[in-house]
Design an enzyme around this catalytic site. Structure first.
Site, PDB file in Angstrom:
ATOM      1  N   HIS A  67     -70.212  74.999  45.579  1.00 42.11           N
ATOM      2  CA  HIS A  67     -70.957  75.761  44.550  1.00 42.11           C
ATOM      3  C   HIS A  67     -70.121  76.940  44.041  1.00 42.11           C
ATOM      4  O   HIS A  67     -70.517  78.104  44.151  1.00 42.11           O
ATOM      5  CB  HIS A  67     -72.308  76.246  45.104  1.00 42.11           C
ATOM      6  CG  HIS A  67     -73.332  76.469  44.029  1.00 42.11           C
ATOM      7  ND1 HIS A  67     -74.664  76.190  44.186  1.00 42.11           N
ATOM      8  CD2 HIS A  67     -73.221  76.940  42.763  1.00 42.11           C
ATOM      9  CE1 HIS A  67     -75.322  76.486  43.091  1.00 42.11           C
ATOM     10  NE2 HIS A  67     -74.455  76.948  42.197  1.00 42.11           N
TER      11      HIS A  67
ATOM     12  N   ARG B 274     -77.430  71.339  39.864  1.00 43.30           N
ATOM     13  CA  ARG B 274     -78.151  71.579  41.113  1.00 43.30           C
ATOM     14  C   ARG B 274     -78.138  70.275  41.904  1.00 43.30           C
ATOM     15  O   ARG B 274     -78.326  69.187  41.333  1.00 43.30           O
ATOM     16  CB  ARG B 274     -79.604  72.007  40.854  1.00 43.30           C
ATOM     17  CG  ARG B 274     -79.779  73.438  40.389  1.00 43.30           C
ATOM     18  CD  ARG B 274     -79.402  74.463  41.468  1.00 43.30           C
ATOM     19  NE  ARG B 274     -79.557  75.845  41.028  1.00 43.30           N
ATOM     20  CZ  ARG B 274     -78.600  76.584  40.482  1.00 43.30           C
ATOM     21  NH1 ARG B 274     -77.386  76.083  40.303  1.00 43.30           N
ATOM     22  NH2 ARG B 274     -78.831  77.838  40.146  1.00 43.30           N
TER      23      ARG B 274
ATOM     24  N   GLU C 270     -77.402  72.087  50.428  1.00 43.61           N
ATOM     25  CA  GLU C 270     -76.255  72.994  50.521  1.00 43.61           C
ATOM     26  C   GLU C 270     -76.567  74.318  51.215  1.00 43.61           C
ATOM     27  O   GLU C 270     -75.664  74.980  51.731  1.00 43.61           O
ATOM     28  CB  GLU C 270     -75.672  73.271  49.128  1.00 43.61           C
ATOM     29  CG  GLU C 270     -76.559  74.120  48.232  1.00 43.61           C
ATOM     30  CD  GLU C 270     -75.928  74.397  46.867  1.00 43.61           C
ATOM     31  OE1 GLU C 270     -75.406  73.449  46.252  1.00 43.61           O
ATOM     32  OE2 GLU C 270     -75.971  75.562  46.435  1.00 43.61           O
TER      33      GLU C 270
HETATM   34  P1  NAD Z   1     -79.616  75.932  29.661  1.00 42.56           P
HETATM   35  O1  NAD Z   1     -81.028  76.345  29.933  1.00 42.56           O
HETATM   36  O2  NAD Z   1     -78.866  76.641  28.589  1.00 42.56           O
HETATM   37  O3  NAD Z   1     -79.571  74.352  29.330  1.00 42.56           O
HETATM   38  C1  NAD Z   1     -80.343  73.406  30.015  1.00 42.56           C
HETATM   39  C2  NAD Z   1     -80.615  72.236  29.075  1.00 42.56           C
HETATM   40  O4  NAD Z   1     -81.363  71.274  29.797  1.00 42.56           O
HETATM   41  C3  NAD Z   1     -81.459  72.636  27.847  1.00 42.56           C
HETATM   42  O5  NAD Z   1     -80.810  72.192  26.661  1.00 42.56           O
HETATM   43  C4  NAD Z   1     -82.791  71.904  28.056  1.00 42.56           C
HETATM   44  O6  NAD Z   1     -83.405  71.466  26.849  1.00 42.56           O
HETATM   45  C5  NAD Z   1     -82.353  70.726  28.918  1.00 42.56           C
HETATM   46  N1  NAD Z   1     -83.437  70.172  29.723  1.00 42.56           N
HETATM   47  C6  NAD Z   1     -84.318  70.831  30.514  1.00 42.56           C
HETATM   48  N2  NAD Z   1     -85.155  69.975  31.103  1.00 42.56           N
HETATM   49  C7  NAD Z   1     -84.815  68.725  30.682  1.00 42.56           C
HETATM   50  C8  NAD Z   1     -85.299  67.417  30.948  1.00 42.56           C
HETATM   51  N3  NAD Z   1     -86.331  67.221  31.769  1.00 42.56           N
HETATM   52  N4  NAD Z   1     -84.694  66.375  30.333  1.00 42.56           N
HETATM   53  C9  NAD Z   1     -83.655  66.560  29.500  1.00 42.56           C
HETATM   54  N5  NAD Z   1     -83.150  67.785  29.188  1.00 42.56           N
HETATM   55  C10 NAD Z   1     -83.712  68.856  29.787  1.00 42.56           C
HETATM   56  O7  NAD Z   1     -78.868  76.039  31.058  1.00 42.56           O
HETATM   57  P2  NAD Z   1     -77.296  76.209  31.290  1.00 42.56           P
HETATM   58  O8  NAD Z   1     -76.939  77.647  31.285  1.00 42.56           O
HETATM   59  O9  NAD Z   1     -76.549  75.251  30.420  1.00 42.56           O
HETATM   60  O10 NAD Z   1     -77.183  75.735  32.834  1.00 42.56           O
HETATM   61  C11 NAD Z   1     -77.492  74.406  33.217  1.00 42.56           C
HETATM   62  C12 NAD Z   1     -77.647  74.361  34.723  1.00 42.56           C
HETATM   63  O11 NAD Z   1     -76.381  74.619  35.338  1.00 42.56           O
HETATM   64  C13 NAD Z   1     -78.535  75.482  35.291  1.00 42.56           C
HETATM   65  O12 NAD Z   1     -79.910  75.122  35.258  1.00 42.56           O
HETATM   66  C14 NAD Z   1     -78.044  75.646  36.702  1.00 42.56           C
HETATM   67  O13 NAD Z   1     -78.820  74.830  37.547  1.00 42.56           O
HETATM   68  C15 NAD Z   1     -76.606  75.111  36.641  1.00 42.56           C
HETATM   69  N6  NAD Z   1     -75.596  76.137  36.941  1.00 42.56           N
HETATM   70  C16 NAD Z   1     -74.697  75.873  37.935  1.00 42.56           C
HETATM   71  C17 NAD Z   1     -73.713  76.802  38.236  1.00 42.56           C
HETATM   72  C18 NAD Z   1     -72.661  76.545  39.295  1.00 42.56           C
HETATM   73  O14 NAD Z   1     -71.966  77.477  39.736  1.00 42.56           O
HETATM   74  N7  NAD Z   1     -72.453  75.313  39.744  1.00 42.56           N
HETATM   75  C19 NAD Z   1     -73.659  78.010  37.525  1.00 42.56           C
HETATM   76  C20 NAD Z   1     -74.580  78.226  36.508  1.00 42.56           C
HETATM   77  C21 NAD Z   1     -75.553  77.280  36.214  1.00 42.56           C
END
Ligand code: NAD
Length: 329
Positions: free
Chosen positions: A295, A234, A263
Site C-alpha cells: 500500500h 482497495r 492487509e
Molecule cells: P474518485 O472518487 O475520484 O473516483 C472513483 C470513481 O469510481 C468515480 O468516477 C465513481 O463514479 C466511480 N465509482 C464509484 N462507485 C462505482 C461503481 N459501483 N461502479 C462503477 N464506478 C464506480 O476516487 P480516486 O481519487 O480516483 O481514488 C480511487 C480509489 O483509489 C480510492 O477510492 C481509494 O480506495 C484508492 N486509493 C488508493 C491509494 C493507494 O495508495 N493505493 C491512494 C489513494 C486512493
C-alpha cells in the site's frame, strides 16, 4: 484542538508537525493502530487522526464518543474502514482528504504495469546473481494495446492521460462518464466488454458494498489468459481466493497488487522476524507473475504534503464551524 494521531510512523509525524506550524493544534502521536483495544488512548482528546488500516468500527466509535471525541480526520481518500452510520449516530464528524496528488497513484500504477510486462522484478534479481539469460523475460509493446480502466475519477482519469501518451487504446467502465476522458479518446463500455477486450485491466474504484469482490471467479473468467490485472485501490475489490485459483490455472499473465483484503495485519509493520500466518498472502507472493507492494502507491513527497495540509485544514475548518468538501458526516 487536541488531536491524537493513530498509526503514526515517522513520516506521518514529520509531515503533520510541518503542516501544523502556525496553527496551535496540540498533536500527539501513537504508533498503535486504532482498534477496540487502543481506543482508550483517545481519552481526553477532542479529535483523532487515522489512516487506511485503522479499524473504526461501531464499538470503537461508541468508545470514542464516550471519551468526548467529536472529530475523526482521515489521512486518506477511502473511508471504507469507518462505520459511517454509527459515527452519525454518535454525532462524530468524519472528514477525509478527498483529493491529493492523483499522479502519485496513477504513476505507481504505470510502474506496476511496466514492471509486470517487462519482468523488471525478475531481471533485477537475476542480474544480481550473475544470470544474464533473457528467457522468461519477454514483454510486449504498450503501444497499441488495450487498457481497461475501471473507475475514471481523479486517479483513473490521470492514468488515462498518462496512457494516452503510450498510445494505448483506452476502454473504461464507470457509473459516471467523464467528458474529459472521452476527449482523450477513452471509450466507455460495459464491464463485461472491458474485461474481455483489455490486455491490461486497472482498478480505480472506491470500496463500497457495490464494488466488494467486483473481481471474482466470474469476472476473472471474462479476462484474457494473457492479460495483466492491477489493483491499487482497495484490496477487497478482488476476491483473493478466486484470484489465486485463476493464477494456479495459469489464466492470467500478471497481477499487480498494492492493496490486499487482509492487509491491516501486515502492512506498515516490520514482520521480518515473524512467520506470516496468512496463507493466501504467502501463496500470492509465491507466484513469479504477481507483484505485491505494501500500500505504497500514494507515497510521494507531494502527496504526503498535500495530505498533511488538507488534514490540518480540515481541523481548522471544523473548529471554525465550516463544512468543507472533505466532510463525510
Ligand atoms: P474518485 O472518487 O475520484 O473516483 C472513483 C470513481 O469510481 C468515480 O468516477 C465513481 O463514479 C466511480 N465509482 C464509484 N462507485 C462505482 C461503481 N459501483 N461502479 C462503477 N464506478 C464506480 O476516487 P480516486 O481519487 O480516483 O481514488 C480511487 C480509489 O483509489 C480510492 O477510492 C481509494 O480506495 C484508492 N486509493 C488508493 C491509494 C493507494 O495508495 N493505493 C491512494 C489513494 C486512493
Amino acid at each position: 484542538m487536541k488531536v491524537l494521531v493513530y498509526s503514526a510512523n515517522q513520516y506521518t509525524r514529520d509531515m503533520l508537525d510541518k503542516a501544523n506550524k502556525g496553527c496551535d493544534h496540540q498533536i500527539n502521536y501513537s504508533d498503535a493502530p486504532l482498534t477496540e483495544l487502543t481506543a482508550i488512548l483517545a481519552q481526553g482528546y477532542c479529535s483523532v487522526c487515522c489512516f487506511v488500516d485503522d479499524d473504526i468500527n461501531a464499538e470503537v466509535l461508541r468508545q470514542l464518543a464516550s471519551f468526548g471525541v467529536q472529530l475523526i480526520v482521515l489521512r486518506c481518500t477511502g473511508f471504507n474502514n469507518v462505520d459511517i452510520a454509527e459515527a452519525e449516530k454518535n454525532r462524530i464528524t468524519v472528514m477525509r482528504v478527498a483529493s491529493y496528488s492523483p499522479y502519485s497513484v496513477a504513476e505507481f500504477t504505470v510502474a506496476m504495469m511496466l514492471t509486470l510486462n517487462r519482468k523488471l522484478h525478475r531481471s533485477y534479481n537475476r542480474v544480481k546473481e550473475g544470470n544474464f539469460l533473457l528467457d522468461g523475460l519477454l514483454g510486449f509493446d504498450m503501444h497499441g494495446k488495450t487498457v481497461g480502466i475501471v473507475g475514471t475519477g481523479k486517479i483513473g482519469a490521470t492514468l488515462a492521460r498518462i496512457l494516452s501518451g503510450f498510445q494505448c487504446k483506452l476502454l473504461a467502465y464507470d457509473i459516471v462518464e467523464s467528458a474529459h476522458c472521452q476527449q482523450l479518446g477513452v471509450k466507455y463500455v460495459p464491464l463485461k466488454e472491458l474485461l474481455q477486450k483489455s490486455n491490461i485491466v486497472s482498478l480505480h474504484l472506491p470500496l463500497t458494498p457495490d464494488t466488494f469482490h467486483l473481481i471474482n471467479s466470474d469476472t476473472l473468467g471474462l479476462m484474457q489468459d494473457s492479460a495483466i490485472l492491477i489493483n491499487t485501490s482497495r484490496g477487497a475489490l478482488v476476491d483473493t481466493e478466486d484470484l489465486i485459483a485463476v493464477l494456479k490455472q495459469r489464466r492470467l499473465a500478471g497481477v499487480g497488487l498494492d492493496v490486499y483484503e487482509e492487509e491491516s495485519e501486515l502492512y506498515y509493520h516490520d514482520l521480518r522476524d515473524q512467520i506470516i500466518d496468512d496463507d493466501n498472502f504467502s501463496r500470492l507472493v509465491s507466484f513469479p507473475n504477481v507483484l505485491v507492494t505494501g500500500h505504497q502507491a500514494f507515497f510521494t513527497r507531494e502527496a504526503l504534503e498535500e495530505i498533511a495540509d488538507a488534514t490540518i485544514q480540515n481541523i481548522n475548518d471544523y473548529e471554525a464551524g465550516h463544512e468543507n468538501s472533505n466532510t463525510i458526516t
